[in-house]
Enzyme design. Sequence first.
Site, mmCIF file in Angstrom:
data_model
loop_
_atom_site.group_PDB
_atom_site.id
_atom_site.type_symbol
_atom_site.label_atom_id
_atom_site.label_comp_id
_atom_site.label_asym_id
_atom_site.label_seq_id
_atom_site.Cartn_x
_atom_site.Cartn_y
_atom_site.Cartn_z
ATOM 1 N N THR A 1 3.260 -11.312 -9.089
ATOM 2 C CA THR A 1 2.061 -11.345 -8.263
ATOM 3 C C THR A 1 0.848 -11.122 -9.165
ATOM 4 O O THR A 1 0.974 -10.772 -10.346
ATOM 5 C CB THR A 1 2.094 -10.236 -7.199
ATOM 6 N N TYR B 1 -1.218 -8.640 -8.890
ATOM 7 C CA TYR B 1 -1.193 -7.221 -9.229
ATOM 8 C C TYR B 1 -0.222 -6.955 -10.377
ATOM 9 O O TYR B 1 -0.525 -6.207 -11.306
ATOM 10 C CB TYR B 1 -0.768 -6.384 -8.018
ATOM 11 N N GLU B 2 0.942 -7.544 -10.291
ATOM 12 C CA GLU B 2 1.966 -7.301 -11.301
ATOM 13 C C GLU B 2 1.492 -7.735 -12.679
ATOM 14 O O GLU B 2 1.720 -7.040 -13.673
ATOM 15 C CB GLU B 2 3.251 -8.043 -10.931
ATOM 16 N N ASP C 1 0.853 -1.193 0.000
ATOM 17 C CA ASP C 1 0.000 0.000 0.000
ATOM 18 C C ASP C 1 0.889 1.244 0.000
ATOM 19 O O ASP C 1 1.743 1.400 0.872
ATOM 20 C CB ASP C 1 -0.880 -0.008 1.253
#
Length: 223
Positions: A197, A199-200, A123
């Site tokens: 990940t 997200y990646e 975050d």
Amino acid sequence: MRIRYLKNTDEILGNSSVVVHDAETLKGQWKEYFRGDRTPDYPKALYLEFGCGKGKFLRQMAQRYPENAYIGVEKISTILARAAMGADVEDYPNLRLMRADVLELDHVFAPGEADGIFLNFSDPWPKERHSKRRLTSSRFLALYERLLKPEGELEFKTDNDALFEFSIESLRQNGWEILYAVEDLHSTPLGQDNSMTEYEEAFAAAGKAIHKLCARKKPTSIL
């Protein structure tokens, strides 16, 4: 990011074979825990990921490097349950998960017990008044220094430009040596040996540059 609640979160965590519920009792003994009846040199190294999300990165690492042990730490139960749903001890004998606040991990790991730490897409806490909550701020770096062995390394990935710049400056100010820092990981040779990940994958598919750095604490000079 809105977190979708799982109504059976407690049941998933309670029944998972990879979730550790008595982590404090294993302080200083994590390698022995993973070793079991294996050879005395197993595991070769112990790696921690803070904020492991749904666990895809660690599952990839555990399969690619079976000689090492990996522990994912996640504070939010619902997210940890999603990670637990994707793994079991039979398929991932060198992977464990736990629910914990990163700042309380002195109670779980002994000084110098970890060989490496991963921070993936933490975050960014963009408001300046929240800067102390960033996982590369001074108080967190002091914790990592205690948990890592003297030559242990911290690897950090993000898509956030401001957080990447903050992290580089924070590491330098706190006496860490930056071994490398790249603005666009996937366009470098480092991207060829890179576990991603969730997200990646999404960010890369959208054309966003992924930033990565690797650092270790500079040794203290003895006069």
